[in-house]
Design an enzyme around this catalytic site. Structure first.
Site, PDB file in Angstrom:
ATOM      1  N   HIS A  97       0.713  -1.014  -0.027  1.00 33.09           N
ATOM      2  CA  HIS A  97      -0.041  -0.124   0.035  1.00 33.09           C
ATOM      3  C   HIS A  97       0.760   1.203  -0.210  1.00 33.09           C
ATOM      4  CE1 HIS A  97       0.659   1.008   4.207  1.00 33.09           C
ATOM      5  NE2 HIS A  97       0.455  -0.233   4.537  1.00 33.09           N
TER       6      HIS A  97
ATOM      7  N   CYS B 171       3.371  -4.758   6.618  1.00 33.98           N
ATOM      8  CA  CYS B 171       2.874  -4.499   5.229  1.00 33.98           C
ATOM      9  C   CYS B 171       4.063  -4.345   4.491  1.00 33.98           C
ATOM     10  CB  CYS B 171       1.682  -3.621   5.141  1.00 33.98           C
ATOM     11  SG  CYS B 171       0.144  -3.962   5.708  1.00 33.98           S
TER      12      CYS B 171
END
Length: 421
Positions: free
Chosen positions: A350, A368
């Site tokens: 992201h 992440c």
């Protein structure tokens, strides 16, 4: 007087002699030795041929399967009517509501076979007629009932279908999820059919009593067209459970898109159909762990081939979703842009404008893959379901499980998960 007597005697003798001649002639005629008889003539000795008659044909016999009074008839086993010594004239197979069941005759009309499945837990009645060679009709009837399942199971297929993606990446396995535990996995697996163009070999692997996946030995070839059928109607899968209905899906394999990330260099390379299109600095999981309420939470990104599962233009992410309250030192509750899920463990690629300073240098995330807004937009625009994010050298392996690291195992291990091995 004496002369009269002689005359009478002579007449009698002549008459007797005549009678003898006639008798001899009659006997000779019966033997067929006279000239007239030899020539085929002669009145008294000629006879006419005896008339001939053909015995009537035996009645036709009808055999109906299932037999009258049968119970637990399988709904996919055809009903048959056979005639011996004749042909089947008419067949009427009806359910309890009077609806006719379709069927077809063989070319010689000695057999009739139903051509549509029956219904579960239904009563049926059948009336049939056959004719023998003389056209004489034989009739027969049968009444039976079909199997009553304890319950049903319905398989759900992915990808494809009415709601699933129609084009997926080279790393997308075929997923089948049943809504009941399957005891007879072999029976269920036999009902699952995968067809590809061009042809490609593959195998099923059961991850649980409800979930089974299929994949080739290596990543799909781009452009492959895939169809999947779950022909489970009428199939007994154990414990009194039967398939509820047949389902199918189809999809196409898109371009080969792979994002390969090396944690040692904190960089990744995006390739499309084998051609490198972008180098991307990244920052991944910072490592270490945090324990709260007896639960230990780890912050290392896992190594292995991740498969893109879904993506959001904006995704609300909260640490509370995996047990870390917002008010703890590492807690958060944020709206994140261009979020692409790559694992069931909450790992995403992201946009992370707050960590651009660390991207390409060190790991600072909760697990992440952080990339810059520009790189996030490129990845978001190009990657989707089934595309591959292959992460290397983090020191923690993505576990082998459904939707996790399904490609980083030996083919022997994968095929060992088939119920038909």
């Amino acid at each position: 007087m004496r002369g009269f007597c002689r005359g009478t005697a002579a007449v009698r003798a002549a008459a007797v002699a005549g009678a003898l001649v006639a008798l001899v002639a009659g006997c000779t005629s019966g033997g067929g030795s006279t000239a007239a008889q030899a020539a085929g003539t002669g009145g008294a000795g000629k006879r006419s041929a005896a008339p001939t008659t053909t015995p009537p044909a035996a009645p036709a016999r009808l055999t109906i399967t299932p037999r009258n009074g049968s119970a637990d008839q399988l709904v996919t086993t055809p009903v048959t009517v056979r005639a011996v010594g004749g042909t089947v004239s008419t067949v009427s197979l009806r359910n309890a509501d009077g609806k006719l069941v379709a069927g077809t005759f063989s070319a010689d009309r000695t057999t009739w076979t139903s051509t549509e499945p029956l219904g579960y837990d239904k009563d049926y009645s059948l009336a049939a007629a056959a004719a023998n060679a003389d056209g004489k009709t034989t009739r027969s009837t049968s009444a039976f009932s079909t199997v009553t399942p304890r319950t049903f199971t319905l398989p759900y297929l992915f990808p494809g279908g009415s709601d699933g993606p129609k084009t997926v990446g080279v790393g997308q396995p075929i997923q089948v999820r049943f809504d009941e535990d399957i005891a007879d996995k072999a029976a269920a697996e036999k009902a699952l059919v995968v067809t590809t163009s061009p042809p490609v070999a593959g195998a099923w692997h059961w991850f649980s009593d409800r979930e089974v996946h299929w994949r080739p030995q290596h990543y799909w070839k781009p452009g492959t067209k895939v169809s999947v059928k779950a022909d489970v109607y009428g199939v007994a899968v154990g414990n009194g459970i039967y398939g509820q209905q047949d389902v199918s899906t189809s999809f196409t394999i898109g371009a080969a898109k792979v994002f390969t990330i090396n944690d040692k260099t904190h960089t990744g390379t995006i390739t499309i159909n084998g051609k490198a299109t972008r180098n991307v600095p990244v920052s991944m999981g910072r490592g270490g762990s945090y324990t709260v309420d007896g639960q230990t939470i780890f912050f290392t990104t896992q190594s292995g081939p991740h498969i893109v599962k879904e993506k959001y233009p904006v995704k609300r992410m909260t640490s509370a979703s995996y047990g870390l309250p917002k008010d703890t030192p590492l807690g958060y509750d944020e709206k994140i842009a261009l979020a692409v899920r790559i694992s069931e463990d909450g790992e995403f690629v992201h946009s992370a404008p707050w960590s651009v300073w660390a991207q390409g240098k060190q790991n600072v995330s909760h697990g992440c893959v952080n990339v810059s807004p520009a790189n996030a937009q490129y990845f978001y625009s190009n990657f989707s379901w089934g595309d591959v994010v292959d992460i290397k050298n983090t020191g923690v392996a993505l576990p082998f499980a459904a939707e996790a690291n399904e490609w980083d195992v030996s083919w022997v291990k994968w095929t060992a998960g088939s119920a038909l091995k």
